[in-house]
Write a protein that holds these residues in place. Structure first.
Motif, PDB file in Angstrom:
ATOM      1  N   ARG A 133       0.095  -0.989   0.395  1.00  0.00           N
ATOM      2  CA  ARG A 133      -0.259   0.127   0.085  1.00  0.00           C
ATOM      3  C   ARG A 133       1.006   1.847  -0.150  1.00  0.00           C
ATOM      4  O   ARG A 133       2.114   0.904   0.057  1.00  0.00           O
ATOM      5  CB  ARG A 133      -1.535  -0.074   0.877  1.00  0.00           C
ATOM      6  N   MET A 134       0.451   2.558  -0.236  1.00  0.00           N
ATOM      7  CA  MET A 134       0.921   3.543  -0.260  1.00  0.00           C
ATOM      8  C   MET A 134       0.714   4.565   1.268  1.00  0.00           C
ATOM      9  O   MET A 134      -0.436   4.701   1.142  1.00  0.00           O
ATOM     10  CB  MET A 134       0.774   4.013  -1.196  1.00  0.00           C
ATOM     11  N   LYS A 181       6.036   3.828  -0.340  1.00  0.00           N
ATOM     12  CA  LYS A 181       5.674   2.578  -0.669  1.00  0.00           C
ATOM     13  C   LYS A 181       6.040   1.606   0.946  1.00  0.00           C
ATOM     14  O   LYS A 181       6.545   1.765   0.573  1.00  0.00           O
ATOM     15  CB  LYS A 181       6.250   2.306  -1.682  1.00  0.00           C
ATOM     16  N   LYS A 227       5.668  -2.002   1.833  1.00  0.00           N
ATOM     17  CA  LYS A 227       5.669  -3.385   1.312  1.00  0.00           C
ATOM     18  C   LYS A 227       4.645  -4.538   1.559  1.00  0.00           C
ATOM     19  O   LYS A 227       3.950  -4.588   2.518  1.00  0.00           O
ATOM     20  CB  LYS A 227       7.314  -4.229   0.991  1.00  0.00           C
TER      21      LYS A 227
END
Length: 159
Positions: free
Chosen positions: A128-129, A140, A142
């Motif tokens: 996800r961001m 970002k 992981k």
């Protein structure tokens, strides 16, 4: 003359109260498991008395730290050894084997249901961001795995 006598006695009282929590803390550190609960109760009583004069936030912190001792695997192994008349070393090894078994099962992705306690399982978190809180720039994150514990209804009701 009576006025001076009351002033002297009021000066001595705070010194005695300040020494009491230190003595209670030393007793708790040296006491065995059974006596620790008794000493903790005594410490909680003294903390409550001194906390009545302190602000509400300090009182909450003092009572929470005094009332919640930490239960470790070693403590659990000791109580198992007393209950089943086993050597402490053997009970400690049993606890270590249980932890290893749980770890191996979670690595495989299995769910572990401990009746009366709850369920341990691995949950996958998608990539996800996110945002860097200092700069505000996008980052970002992981994909990862985490261990989730869901308490059993019996445990929730008991607490």
């Amino acid at each position: 003359m009576a006025k001076t006598a009351t002033k002297v006695s009021s000066k001595k009282a705070p010194a005695k109260k300040a020494a009491a929590p230190k003595a209670a803390a030393k007793k708790v550190a040296k006491a065995p498991a059974k006596a620790a609960s008794k000493a903790a109760a005594t410490k909680a009583k003294t903390a409550t008395k001194t906390a009545a004069k302190a602000p509400a936030k300090k009182a909450a912190k003092a009572s929470a730290s005094a009332a919640s001792p930490i239960l470790t695997l070693r403590h659990i192994a000791e109580s198992i050894s007393h209950l089943h008349e086993l050597p402490k070393r053997q009970a400690n090894e049993m606890m270590n084997h249980v932890i290893e078994l749980i770890t191996k099962s979670l690595k495989k992705g299995d769910k572990i249901r401990l009746t009366g306690l709850g369920i341990l399982q691995v949950r996958k978190r998608a990539a996800r961001m996110g945002r860097n809180p200092q700069t505000g720039e996008p980052v970002k994150i992981k994909a990862s795995k985490k261990i989730a514990f869901r308490a059993a209804k019996d445990l929730k009701d008991a607490i």
